[in-house]
Motif scaffolding. Structure first.
Motif, mmCIF file in Angstrom:
data_model
loop_
_atom_site.group_PDB
_atom_site.id
_atom_site.type_symbol
_atom_site.label_atom_id
_atom_site.label_comp_id
_atom_site.label_asym_id
_atom_site.label_seq_id
_atom_site.Cartn_x
_atom_site.Cartn_y
_atom_site.Cartn_z
ATOM 1 N N PRO A 165 17.942 1.345 6.557
ATOM 2 C CA PRO A 165 17.812 2.779 6.812
ATOM 3 C C PRO A 165 17.108 3.526 5.683
ATOM 4 O O PRO A 165 16.360 4.472 5.930
ATOM 5 N N THR A 166 17.343 3.118 4.423
ATOM 6 C CA THR A 166 16.662 3.763 3.300
ATOM 7 C C THR A 166 15.166 3.455 3.334
ATOM 8 O O THR A 166 14.328 4.336 3.097
ATOM 9 N N CYS A 167 14.819 2.204 3.624
ATOM 10 C CA CYS A 167 13.415 1.822 3.782
ATOM 11 C C CYS A 167 12.764 2.643 4.898
ATOM 12 O O CYS A 167 11.610 3.071 4.786
ATOM 13 N N ASN A 168 13.514 2.891 5.957
ATOM 14 C CA ASN A 168 12.975 3.637 7.089
ATOM 15 C C ASN A 168 12.650 5.087 6.741
ATOM 16 O O ASN A 168 11.826 5.727 7.411
ATOM 17 N N ILE A 169 13.280 5.623 5.699
ATOM 18 C CA ILE A 169 12.948 6.979 5.250
ATOM 19 C C ILE A 169 11.479 7.048 4.842
ATOM 20 O O ILE A 169 10.762 8.003 5.166
ATOM 21 N N GLN A 170 11.023 6.001 4.119
ATOM 22 C CA GLN A 170 9.623 5.959 3.715
ATOM 23 C C GLN A 170 8.706 5.822 4.924
ATOM 24 O O GLN A 170 7.636 6.437 4.980
ATOM 25 N N MET A 171 9.112 5.009 5.900
ATOM 26 C CA MET A 171 8.300 4.843 7.098
ATOM 27 C C MET A 171 8.151 6.174 7.836
ATOM 28 O O MET A 171 7.078 6.510 8.343
ATOM 29 N N LYS A 172 9.241 6.973 7.886
ATOM 30 C CA LYS A 172 9.170 8.295 8.514
ATOM 31 C C LYS A 172 8.222 9.198 7.738
ATOM 32 O O LYS A 172 7.425 9.968 8.331
ATOM 33 N N LYS A 173 8.256 9.133 6.407
ATOM 34 C CA LYS A 173 7.332 9.922 5.596
ATOM 35 C C LYS A 173 5.887 9.511 5.857
ATOM 36 O O LYS A 173 4.983 10.355 5.903
ATOM 37 N N ASP A 174 5.669 8.205 6.021
ATOM 38 C CA ASP A 174 4.311 7.720 6.293
ATOM 39 C C ASP A 174 3.805 8.249 7.629
ATOM 40 O O ASP A 174 2.621 8.579 7.769
ATOM 41 N N ILE A 175 4.688 8.319 8.613
ATOM 42 C CA ILE A 175 4.300 8.869 9.918
ATOM 43 C C ILE A 175 3.955 10.346 9.796
ATOM 44 O O ILE A 175 2.929 10.817 10.315
ATOM 45 N N ASP A 176 4.791 11.090 9.076
ATOM 46 C CA ASP A 176 4.563 12.529 8.918
ATOM 47 C C ASP A 176 3.288 12.826 8.131
ATOM 48 O O ASP A 176 2.653 13.867 8.341
ATOM 49 N N ALA A 177 2.917 11.911 7.228
ATOM 50 C CA ALA A 177 1.750 12.131 6.373
ATOM 51 C C ALA A 177 0.446 11.641 7.000
ATOM 52 O O ALA A 177 -0.628 11.788 6.418
ATOM 53 N N ALA A 178 0.520 11.062 8.198
ATOM 54 C CA ALA A 178 -0.670 10.468 8.824
ATOM 55 C C ALA A 178 -1.730 11.523 9.117
ATOM 56 O O ALA A 178 -1.437 12.601 9.640
ATOM 57 N N ASP A 179 -2.966 11.197 8.762
ATOM 58 C CA ASP A 179 -4.109 12.060 9.053
ATOM 59 C C ASP A 179 -4.828 11.573 10.302
ATOM 60 O O ASP A 179 -4.762 10.392 10.651
ATOM 61 N N GLU A 180 -5.549 12.471 10.940
ATOM 62 C CA GLU A 180 -6.332 12.086 12.117
ATOM 63 C C GLU A 180 -7.693 11.562 11.698
ATOM 64 O O GLU A 180 -8.303 12.034 10.742
ATOM 65 N N ILE B 126 -3.695 8.178 12.092
ATOM 66 C CA ILE B 126 -3.699 6.838 11.513
ATOM 67 C C ILE B 126 -2.481 6.701 10.601
ATOM 68 O O ILE B 126 -2.390 7.356 9.564
ATOM 69 N N ILE B 127 -1.547 5.857 11.005
ATOM 70 C CA ILE B 127 -0.317 5.663 10.232
ATOM 71 C C ILE B 127 -0.498 4.458 9.318
ATOM 72 O O ILE B 127 -0.768 3.350 9.777
ATOM 73 N N LYS B 128 -0.356 4.703 8.018
ATOM 74 C CA LYS B 128 -0.511 3.650 7.021
ATOM 75 C C LYS B 128 0.846 3.425 6.354
ATOM 76 O O LYS B 128 1.204 4.126 5.409
ATOM 77 N N TYR B 129 1.583 2.449 6.873
ATOM 78 C CA TYR B 129 2.941 2.228 6.383
ATOM 79 C C TYR B 129 2.953 1.646 4.968
ATOM 80 O O TYR B 129 2.044 0.912 4.564
ATOM 81 N N CYS B 130 4.010 1.966 4.235
ATOM 82 C CA CYS B 130 4.180 1.542 2.851
ATOM 83 C C CYS B 130 4.150 0.013 2.725
ATOM 84 O O CYS B 130 4.788 -0.692 3.509
ATOM 85 N N ARG B 131 3.426 -0.467 1.713
ATOM 86 C CA ARG B 131 3.393 -1.902 1.407
ATOM 87 C C ARG B 131 3.651 -2.139 -0.085
ATOM 88 O O ARG B 131 3.307 -3.197 -0.618
ATOM 89 N N ARG B 132 4.274 -1.203 -0.750
ATOM 90 C CA ARG B 132 4.378 -1.280 -2.208
ATOM 91 C C ARG B 132 5.106 -2.539 -2.679
ATOM 92 O O ARG B 132 4.718 -3.161 -3.662
#
Length: 268
Positions: free
Chosen positions: A226-241, A253-259
């Motif tokens: 669930p904590t990891c999913n917080i970042q995934m939600k942020k990545d979705i919200d930050a997606a640019d067209e 374009i959703i670019k999910y975290c790969r850190r």
């Protein structure tokens, strides 16, 4: 099929998978795979699994796998996802990422070849457990492709954690190729955990006493999906067209975290 041994079939399937574009391939015994950590513990993990978020028509519970009765072997394929090709994992709207489409193409072609060449029935598996898939990381470990690292993701000798996976099941027993004796994480400096922007490994979420198994998420029970999913939600919200190179349409374009995986020195 009688003219070929289980070992020969395994070798030919692996060679064929690589000729189709897989960077790695292996075979796991379904009987042993059913006893692997994720397949045993996820149904006991409740809301902390991060699995089961997609709706299904047949009521598969979170973490539950519906195994085809006749399945005996699992073929696991991998494609490399290097830092130089981030777009392989980008989501254009709700379209499947390019890397996943490559995996599906290889898997579909390989399944047709196996059926035609050996007269073996196959089951091509979707990615999601709830839609009929299996835990691919465990399958990859049992097929000898690597180990589960402290990042809670697969780490391979050749490519580190920078791979994407797909699998199919075969209705016959062929020679397994794993697991292998490989563990680069034992004495590492945990670069993966230090790189996590949400600190998803900072607290123990599960214990062996609670779950009943020694092997836990993040190895010691510290990985919080669930904590990891917080970042995934942020990545979705930050997606640019931008323009989808396939359809020509404007999409987010959703670019999910790969850190965590990019921080790992294995396979660099």
């Amino acid at each position: 099929m009688a003219a070929s041994s289980g070992l020969e079939i395994t070798e030919r399937i692996i060679d064929k998978a690589k000729s189709l574009g897989a960077c790695m391939a292996g075979v796991a015994s379904v009987a042993l795979l059913k006893q692997s950590p994720s397949h045993l513990i996820h149904p006991k993990m409740g809301d902390n699994t991060g699995v089961g978020s997609r709706k299904t028509a047949d009521g598969i519970k979170p973490g539950e796998v519906r195994w085809p009765v006749a399945a005996k072997s699992a073929v696991v394929i991998a494609v490399e996802h290097s830092e130089a090709e981030p777009e392989l994992d980008w989501w254009y709207g709700k379209k499947s990422p390019p890397g996943n489409r490559i995996l599906m193409r290889i898997n579909n072609t390989l399944a047709e070849w196996v059926a035609e060449t050996f007269q073996i029935a196959t089951h091509k598996l979707p990615y999601h457990i709830e839609q009929g898939g299996i835990f691919l990381k465990d399958a990859a470990v049992m097929a000898g492709l690597g180990c589960i690292g402290k990042s809670n993701i697969l780490v391979t000798p050749e490519f580190g954690p920078r791979v994407r996976l797909r699998a199919m099941l075969l209705e016959t027993e062929i020679a397994p190729t794993g697991p292998i004796d490989f563990d680069p994480c034992e004495n590492c400096d945990q670069f993966c955990r230090q790189a996590c922007p949400q600190r998803a490994f900072d607290q123990l979420v599960f214990s062996s006493a609670e779950i009943g198994f020694e092997q836990l998420p993040g190895r010691n029970g510290s990985f919080s999906r669930p904590t990891c999913n917080i970042q995934m939600k942020k990545d979705i919200d930050a997606a640019d067209e931008d323009t989808d190179p396939q359809s020509g349409e404007m999409e987010k374009i959703i670019k999910y975290c790969r850190r965590c995986e990019l921080a790992c020195p294995v396979g660099q």
